[in-house]
Design an enzyme around this catalytic site. Structure first.
Site, mmCIF file in Angstrom:
data_model
loop_
_atom_site.group_PDB
_atom_site.id
_atom_site.type_symbol
_atom_site.label_atom_id
_atom_site.label_comp_id
_atom_site.label_asym_id
_atom_site.label_seq_id
_atom_site.Cartn_x
_atom_site.Cartn_y
_atom_site.Cartn_z
ATOM 1 N N PHE A 137 34.892 -24.479 -25.995
ATOM 2 C CA PHE A 137 34.963 -25.560 -25.012
ATOM 3 C C PHE A 137 36.189 -25.334 -24.148
ATOM 4 O O PHE A 137 37.301 -25.197 -24.657
ATOM 5 C CB PHE A 137 35.053 -26.930 -25.695
ATOM 6 C CG PHE A 137 35.044 -28.071 -24.722
ATOM 7 C CD1 PHE A 137 33.842 -28.594 -24.255
ATOM 8 C CD2 PHE A 137 36.227 -28.622 -24.252
ATOM 9 C CE1 PHE A 137 33.820 -29.645 -23.338
ATOM 10 C CE2 PHE A 137 36.216 -29.666 -23.343
ATOM 11 C CZ PHE A 137 35.011 -30.182 -22.882
ATOM 12 N N ASP A 222 43.173 -20.235 -24.397
ATOM 13 C CA ASP A 222 43.030 -21.652 -24.106
ATOM 14 C C ASP A 222 43.756 -22.424 -25.201
ATOM 15 O O ASP A 222 43.242 -22.598 -26.302
ATOM 16 C CB ASP A 222 41.545 -22.018 -24.051
ATOM 17 C CG ASP A 222 41.307 -23.505 -23.822
ATOM 18 O OD1 ASP A 222 42.254 -24.301 -23.993
ATOM 19 O OD2 ASP A 222 40.161 -23.874 -23.514
ATOM 20 N N LYS A 251 46.976 -31.706 -22.711
ATOM 21 C CA LYS A 251 47.020 -32.625 -23.849
ATOM 22 C C LYS A 251 48.444 -32.984 -24.279
ATOM 23 O O LYS A 251 49.085 -33.819 -23.660
ATOM 24 C CB LYS A 251 46.188 -32.072 -25.006
ATOM 25 C CG LYS A 251 44.674 -32.126 -24.732
ATOM 26 C CD LYS A 251 43.876 -31.781 -25.962
ATOM 27 C CE LYS A 251 42.369 -31.847 -25.725
ATOM 28 N NZ LYS A 251 41.844 -33.210 -25.593
#
Length: 400
Positions: A137, A222, A251
């Site tokens: 993702f 990532d 995040k």
């Protein structure tokens, strides 16, 4: 008394989410209270975002101080908080340059575009292929959703972006079969988060690094979910001592304030010359002021070593709690990104478990169809860990 209710979501918001049936209105540390004043212990961390919990006084002060100075100046000007943050990130990592944006998807979008531009400038227009992994993702933009390895997120939006392929994660032979002189980049999560908290194997990351070097392809990590202390080191690549060419993060970086960053080396960064990429809000003073304070607090031995201590507390408590109910087949992950793999008798009841936990005052997450994910504050109190696990057990008893 607020007149807003949960039913307002169903009337006014585009229905791309299915939020819980309560509305959090206040948070402090690792606790949250809803409109009725009911308390919840937060093991979600805003999906691995609230790195220092809710309303951390140092972050509140940083935001308020900056808000009284300068909010936004656009990318026509630079600003002090952005420059300070870029220096802190590059000093602490492999990188020489930073690009700031507003989310993990934007950070990955920038990384993928940069990889293609670098290849185009150095090797020509035929070198544009990108290899990703199944069940990965990387975001919700058109480029990143096409790069992610979950068809449920990319299906139904028209033709896929050309030149993207997907191979099984942790399968070096599959990667070797897929990579070629046309490959411009490989993008990997050091720990696959959304698909089930699955860490990469050491030999796998080392092998992929070697393949990228062999074929002049850039290695993109990532670290949107794993970066900024989440795994017990500042970035997850530091566990493996495998250095990427480009790294994305978001995040935890803002501790709850929206910000994303792409980090890379000088010889790669120069291929994003003036006008080739950008964002209106990226690197804005408010976000960078908060992120600077997050860096100051998280990038310390006290916090990073504390993450590993809390990891052990969670694992021991979860194993002890789950054993009488044959609840978990495996507890995996690093630091405070923890995946609790449900046993066959429980794996179809993930949504029930999450709802029951909320009913008993605990906020938890799902990752993949059969994994409960925990991503709490990195400084969660030990008493909150124990009380949260107690509430988790009460929820399981309720489902028996």
């Amino acid at each position: 008394m607020s007149t807003i209710t949960r039913s307002d979501y169903d009337h006014y918001i585009v229905p791309v989410y299915a939020p819980a049936n309560f509305i959090p209105v206040r948070g402090q540390g690792s606790k949250v209270w809803d409109q009725e004043g009911r308390e919840y212990i937060d093991f979600t961390g805003g999906i691995a975002v609230n790195v220092l919990g809710h309303a951390h006084p140092a972050l509140v002060e940083a935001l308020n101080t900056q808000a009284n100075k300068l909010w936004h100046v656009s990318n026509l000007f630079t600003n002090e908080p952005a420059l300070e943050l870029a220096k802190k990130l590059t000093d602490a990592t492999f990188a020489d340059r930073a690009f700031f944006c507003n989310s993990g998807a934007e950070a990955n979008e920038a990384a993928l575009k940069l990889a293609r531009r670098y290849a185009y400038d150095n090797f020509g227009e035929e070198k544009f292929e990108i290899i990703s992994t199944l069940n990965s993702f990387h975001g919700r933009t058109y480029f990143t959703v096409s790069t992610g390895g979950q068809e449920k997120y990319s299906k139904g939006f028209g033709p896929k972006i050309e030149g993207i392929s997907h191979v099984p994660y942790n399968d070096l032979a599959a990667m070797e079969a897929a990579i070629s002189e046309k490959t411009c980049a490989v993008i990997l999560e050091p720990i696959q988060g959304e698909s089930g908290v699955l860490p990469a194997e050491q030999a796998y990351l080392e092998g992929v690094r070697a393949l990228c070097d062999k074929y002049n392809a850039l290695l993109i990590f990532d670290e949107v979910q794993t970066g900024l202390g989440r795994t017990g080191k500042l970035f997850a690549y530091m566990h493996y001592n495998v250095i990427p060419d480009i790294l994305s993060n978001a995040k935890c970086l803002g501790g709850g304030f929206p910000i994303g960053a792409m980090l890379t080396k000088e010889h790669i960064a120069k291929h994003f010359s003036t006008g080739t990429h950008g964002t209106t809000y990226g690197g804005n003073p408010l976000a960078c002021a908060v992120a600077n304070k997050v860096m100051d607090i998280v990038n310390t031995p006290t916090v990073l070593e504390g993450v590993e201590k809390r990891h052990q507390l969670f694992v021991q408590a979860l194993e002890r709690m789950g054993k009488p109910y044959d609840l978990f087949s495996q507890i995996r992950g690093k630091g405070l990104l923890i995946g609790c793999v449900l046993t066959p008798q429980w794996k179809t009841r993930t949504s029930e478990i999450i709802k029951a936990a909320a009913q008993h005052g605990l906020m938890i997450l799902q990752a993949g169809p059969e994994v409960i994910r925990l991503a709490p504050s990195l400084i969660i109190e030990e008493t909150d860990i124990q009380e949260g696990i107690n509430r988790f057990e009460q929820a399981i008893k309720h489902l028996l």
